[in-house]
Scaffold this motif. Sequence first.
Motif, PDB file in Angstrom:
ATOM      1  N   ASP A 104       0.803  -1.225   0.000  1.00  0.00           N
ATOM      2  CA  ASP A 104       0.000   0.000   0.000  1.00  0.00           C
ATOM      3  C   ASP A 104       0.841   1.284   0.000  1.00  0.00           C
ATOM      4  O   ASP A 104       0.499   2.237  -0.699  1.00  0.00           O
ATOM      5  CB  ASP A 104      -0.965  -0.001   1.191  1.00  0.00           C
ATOM      6  CG  ASP A 104      -2.185  -0.880   0.922  1.00  0.00           C
ATOM      7  OD1 ASP A 104      -2.265  -1.456  -0.183  1.00  0.00           O
ATOM      8  OD2 ASP A 104      -3.056  -0.984   1.810  1.00  0.00           O
ATOM      9  N   PRO A 105       1.942   1.358   0.779  1.00  0.00           N
ATOM     10  CA  PRO A 105       2.772   2.578   0.709  1.00  0.00           C
ATOM     11  C   PRO A 105       3.328   2.818  -0.696  1.00  0.00           C
ATOM     12  O   PRO A 105       3.436   3.965  -1.143  1.00  0.00           O
ATOM     13  CB  PRO A 105       3.893   2.305   1.714  1.00  0.00           C
ATOM     14  CG  PRO A 105       3.302   1.335   2.687  1.00  0.00           C
ATOM     15  CD  PRO A 105       2.420   0.447   1.846  1.00  0.00           C
ATOM     16  N   GLN A 106       3.693   1.734  -1.402  1.00  0.00           N
ATOM     17  CA  GLN A 106       4.197   1.866  -2.768  1.00  0.00           C
ATOM     18  C   GLN A 106       3.073   2.303  -3.708  1.00  0.00           C
ATOM     19  O   GLN A 106       3.289   3.135  -4.596  1.00  0.00           O
ATOM     20  CB  GLN A 106       4.784   0.532  -3.233  1.00  0.00           C
ATOM     21  CG  GLN A 106       6.019   0.102  -2.460  1.00  0.00           C
ATOM     22  CD  GLN A 106       6.473  -1.305  -2.831  1.00  0.00           C
ATOM     23  OE1 GLN A 106       5.651  -2.193  -3.051  1.00  0.00           O
ATOM     24  NE2 GLN A 106       7.784  -1.500  -2.890  1.00  0.00           N
ATOM     25  N   ILE A 107       1.894   1.757  -3.510  1.00  0.00           N
ATOM     26  CA  ILE A 107       0.747   2.146  -4.336  1.00  0.00           C
ATOM     27  C   ILE A 107       0.417   3.622  -4.123  1.00  0.00           C
ATOM     28  O   ILE A 107       0.100   4.351  -5.064  1.00  0.00           O
ATOM     29  CB  ILE A 107      -0.475   1.267  -4.002  1.00  0.00           C
ATOM     30  CG1 ILE A 107      -0.192  -0.191  -4.383  1.00  0.00           C
ATOM     31  CG2 ILE A 107      -1.727   1.778  -4.720  1.00  0.00           C
ATOM     32  CD1 ILE A 107      -1.293  -1.157  -3.993  1.00  0.00           C
ATOM     33  N   SER A 108       0.533   4.070  -2.878  1.00  0.00           N
ATOM     34  CA  SER A 108       0.261   5.476  -2.570  1.00  0.00           C
ATOM     35  C   SER A 108       1.190   6.389  -3.359  1.00  0.00           C
ATOM     36  O   SER A 108       0.777   7.431  -3.881  1.00  0.00           O
ATOM     37  CB  SER A 108       0.430   5.730  -1.068  1.00  0.00           C
ATOM     38  OG  SER A 108      -0.471   4.946  -0.317  1.00  0.00           O
ATOM     39  N   THR A 109       2.463   6.004  -3.451  1.00  0.00           N
ATOM     40  CA  THR A 109       3.433   6.795  -4.193  1.00  0.00           C
ATOM     41  C   THR A 109       3.070   6.852  -5.675  1.00  0.00           C
ATOM     42  O   THR A 109       3.148   7.911  -6.313  1.00  0.00           O
ATOM     43  CB  THR A 109       4.844   6.193  -4.047  1.00  0.00           C
ATOM     44  OG1 THR A 109       5.205   6.176  -2.670  1.00  0.00           O
ATOM     45  CG2 THR A 109       5.871   7.009  -4.826  1.00  0.00           C
ATOM     46  N   ILE A 110       2.669   5.719  -6.222  1.00  0.00           N
ATOM     47  CA  ILE A 110       2.294   5.649  -7.636  1.00  0.00           C
ATOM     48  C   ILE A 110       1.064   6.509  -7.915  1.00  0.00           C
ATOM     49  O   ILE A 110       1.036   7.301  -8.867  1.00  0.00           O
ATOM     50  CB  ILE A 110       2.029   4.188  -8.050  1.00  0.00           C
ATOM     51  CG1 ILE A 110       3.323   3.378  -7.980  1.00  0.00           C
ATOM     52  CG2 ILE A 110       1.435   4.119  -9.459  1.00  0.00           C
ATOM     53  CD1 ILE A 110       3.135   1.878  -8.162  1.00  0.00           C
TER      54      ILE A 110
END
Length: 451
Positions: A104-110
């Motif tokens: 989820d943190p990576q998805i947030s960045t994207i």
Amino acid sequence: MFSSILNTRRSRELHQWRNLISPLSNLLLPQASPALASPFSSATASDPTPEDERKRKSFTVHYLINSLGLTPKLAESISSKANFDSKQNPDSVLKLLRSYGFADPQISTIIATYPRFLVENPEKTLRAKLHFLKLNGASSSEITEIVSKVPKILGKRGHVSITGYFDYVKEILQDQDNVKQTNRTRNVSVLRELGVPHKLLLNLLISKAKPVCGKERFEESVEKIVAMGFDPTSKKFVNALYVFYELSEKTIEMKVCIYKKLGFSVDEVWSTFKKWPYLLKYSEKKITQTFETLRECGLTEEEVRAVVKKYPECVGTSEEKIVGSVETFVELGFTGEEALMIIKRHPQCIGLASDTVKSKVEFLVGKMGWALKDVASTPIVLGFSLEKFILPRCNVIRALVSKGLIGEMPAISSALTSPKLRFLKNFVKKHEEVAPELISIFTGDCVSLAL
């Protein structure tokens, strides 16, 4: 004043526009005059209302907070770029990214980088690109690590471009300890140590000029840029590197001489170059043409130089764009002198889209009641975001007027150019009895009054 340039480059004449446009300076505060319909178009019945837009944004904000744990501030920022009233499409996007192993943190960045993914078909915008990277040998861990660190990869078009970009990113992020002493790895290391961020390094690596692939020329260019005091973390640093790497010393000297002939001193050329390094990239013909166009619009030679010093990007602006900006101002009812005042005081207005200028003037004059001369005297307001900056402040002003807490409209400079804390002090906190309501209006927690 403008007829000579427009007679040769436009089919319409400015004095004809003036006869067609009714004066706007006497508009009353509560409602716009019917005359406003001539220069300004109104919204159609099919356009979404401010309330509809507010509901979509509210839905988007709550969805992002609940689905990804985003902060309200970040969710608000994303909702201003892409919003929706159904979770079906964004759910599909999140499901797809999670299926590839993104946390989820990576998805947030994207999503923060590309909010549009939430409203586009994920099969077309995401799955095809991620699948192609996997087909070309990228492991799942490499994809999640590299794409989340540099989401710009997902914005590339074409399979060759995507994989090439991915390989460059991989080289920077994963091969920093590579013992190969190629020019590229050595130069990238030098720039990284200077503090150049990854996103700027990537632009250098994929550029056609490939300045990081040279040796002596690269070293000389970097030395000059550092000596001039460019900030390595800024885009100007990279732009200056392009200029020094691509142009020979003889060519640069020739470009400086062109500006000297136009009235600049050598120090003025270099101080302007530090504001916008691409100042020296244009041909003599393009530079002189821009100066000529500004003069033909009615500016003196001294005023033209002042405009270029304030906004050197205008050198790269097309002749049509400059003339079109003047046309737009006069079409909206500004006098020739006021149009020149706008350009002299805030030359960045030259680069604004005509519909953007139109909507802001329509609101400031037609809805708020400021005169055209008020806008012309404070043209920086035309560069402010209507939705994010102008509306919140004007909503407060309209509320104060409707409640009878202020007798007349404040100066446009006081309302729109004062710092946020000063604005809140002057127009919110001093009215203690309604301060909570005004804060709610300012932050957008209640329905807009100004639209």
